[in-house]
Structures are given as C-alpha cells and as structure tokens.
Design an enzyme around this catalytic site. Sequence first.
Site, PDB file in Angstrom:
ATOM      1  CD  GLU A 257      22.671  61.878   5.346  1.00  0.00           C
ATOM      2  OE1 GLU A 257      23.688  62.210   5.981  1.00  0.00           O
ATOM      3  OE2 GLU A 257      22.017  62.669   4.657  1.00  0.00           O
TER       4      GLU A 257
ATOM      5  CG  HIS B  69      22.434  65.396  -5.790  1.00  0.00           C
ATOM      6  ND1 HIS B  69      23.583  66.139  -5.883  1.00  0.00           N
ATOM      7  CD2 HIS B  69      21.978  65.585  -4.527  1.00  0.00           C
ATOM      8  CE1 HIS B  69      23.799  66.761  -4.739  1.00  0.00           C
ATOM      9  NE2 HIS B  69      22.855  66.446  -3.892  1.00  0.00           N
TER      10      HIS B  69
END
Length: 347
Positions: A61, A130
Amino acid sequence: MQRILSYPEAIKEAIEQEMTQNPSVIVLGQGIDDPKGTLGTTKGLVDKFGTERVFDTPLAEDGMTGVAIGAALAGLRPIHTHIRMDFVLLAMNQLINMAAKMRYMFGGEVFIPMVVRSIIGKSWGQGAQHSQSIYPLLMNIPGLKIFAPSTPYDAKGCLTQGIRDDNPVLFIEHRLLYYQRGYVPTGNYTVPFGKARILANGEDITLVGISQMAIECLRARQYLKEIHIEAEVIDPVSLSPLDINTILDSALKTKRLMVIDNAWMTCGAGAEIITQLIERNLPRDVVLKRMGFASVPCPTTPSLERYFYPDAKTIALNAYQMLFSGKKTWQPRTELQIEEVEFKGPF
C-alpha cells in the site's frame, strides 16, 4: 422519468464517465480488475480502457500510494482504491508526508490530483483490524480533502468532483451504503466540497449522521415520529472542508443537536463539529451530544458487535432522552421495514 441507481452503480458511472472524457484518469488498486471488481464499482473497466489505465496492485500500500503520487505529479489523475480503510494505515507516510504537503512545500508549483477510495463497514465478524473508520485521523491533516457521501446521487457527484480536483481527495464509502438506491442523473455533475445536505426537515432535534449513520438517523427519525417528535437529519457529505453553517442553523432552530459518528468519538468528527459550534457562540440553551463506536476495538462476535455500533434504535432513544432530560421512558413499539439488504459478505 427519474433513473434509479445503486450506490456502487453511481460510483462506477462517475469513474467511467471521467475516464471516457479525460484520458489522464487511471484506476489502480488490489483486485480492481477482478470479475467482482471492488464490489462492482470497477467491474468491466479494464475491458473498456485497457491494462495501461486499469491495473491490479500488489500488497504494497505505501509503495503503490507512492506510485499514485508520482503519476499525479506527472500529469495523470489516479484513483487508488483500498477495499478496506484499515489498509490506508499502511500508506500514511505517503499520504500525510507527501501527498498532503507537496503543493505547499513547492510553493504551489506542483499538484497532486489524486483520489484515494477506501471502504468502511461492519457486520459478519470483521473484527478489530478490518472494521476501523480512521477518517478522523485524516481530518487532522491539512492538505487533504475528505468526502463521505451517503446517497447514490452524492456518491457520483462527489467522486466526479474529487477526480477533477487538483488536490489529494479521500473518498469514504460504507459497505452497507452499497445497498442504497436513489435518483442519479445520467450526465456529468459535481457536488461541491464543504456543503452539507439536509436529508429531512424537523423542528424538535437535529441529528447529524456521518456516512452510513445518516441512514440510521433517517430510520431513527421514523421511530421518533411514533411519538410526534420531528427530527431534522443532516449529512455533512464533506468532512474536510466542513459546512458548519448549515449544522449551526439547524442547531439554533431545534435547540438540540446530536452528532452520530461512524468512528470512535475521542478527537472524532463529532468532537470537531461540536467544538466548532461552541466556538460560534452557540447559546447555552442548545443541548449537544455525540454518539459513536464504543471505546474498545471492534469485537468479532456478532452478539458483542451489536453493542459496539450505534443504530437507529439507540439513536432514537438517546434523542428522546435529550428531549425529556431523562425524566420519561420510551421504547419504539414498531419494527421498521429495513429498506436495504444487510451486507452478507464475504465479497
């Protein structure tokens, strides 16, 4: 005749129209060229625009955010997608130290026209790593603009605006909003930064709901109507810049305002909104309150998870308590017909 689209269909249409009109727009992110295409929002784009403009990225990322920044510096308009906002944490250095500051550091000589899409959500046991909504962290950073629309109309208009902007823009989506459907014009249009939307008018209390909480506020409004309480519901839409004047006008009208955040409350969007209201010399008879995630990591067990998030009933009950200072008790007598299908996952 009004045309109805779903939230992801509106997002896809914004991307597709901007890519068609502007060859400098590119799309990158994990799984965007997958047959499911980021919950349908990028499905088929690689077939139409090719792998040079639509491409998958590795689990890197920070590095790929650097690629997006470099592409923006070179004149492209990248749309970088993170299937979960938690993954943006891995790109903080690039976002905060590079993308947000470069225009300032180079005296306005360079631009970073980049959109970072990220998806937040809940349910089906996503757990502590998450389920995070970290947009309040990013509201703290000058140089970043942030959209968090709740309707398909605003999703298309905000994303189009973000793609055309010359600054880094964060575009926050919520999985449960993917089941929202609404009127979306066929042509191009934009929704401006710094303009909130009044989703429902009311006289008794103001509910400010961020992202999917705006929908929960509309449901809470239905509960409150049982006892003849009219709630005004405001969706800020744009978190940075923030339209505090629309919220202020509503607070002055109803004398009671509650912000329902889609994140933890400490240093959150609700804290910022309430502080800005107080700084504008809000009269002391205006009652203020905020709601948000319980101050713990999100539990994976569904039976515990339901206590972690505000919902329509808890919002309605808190609104009721504000109106009657806790002197009366009440419980909604009816169960709402949920307009949207709850997210079943996994995607």
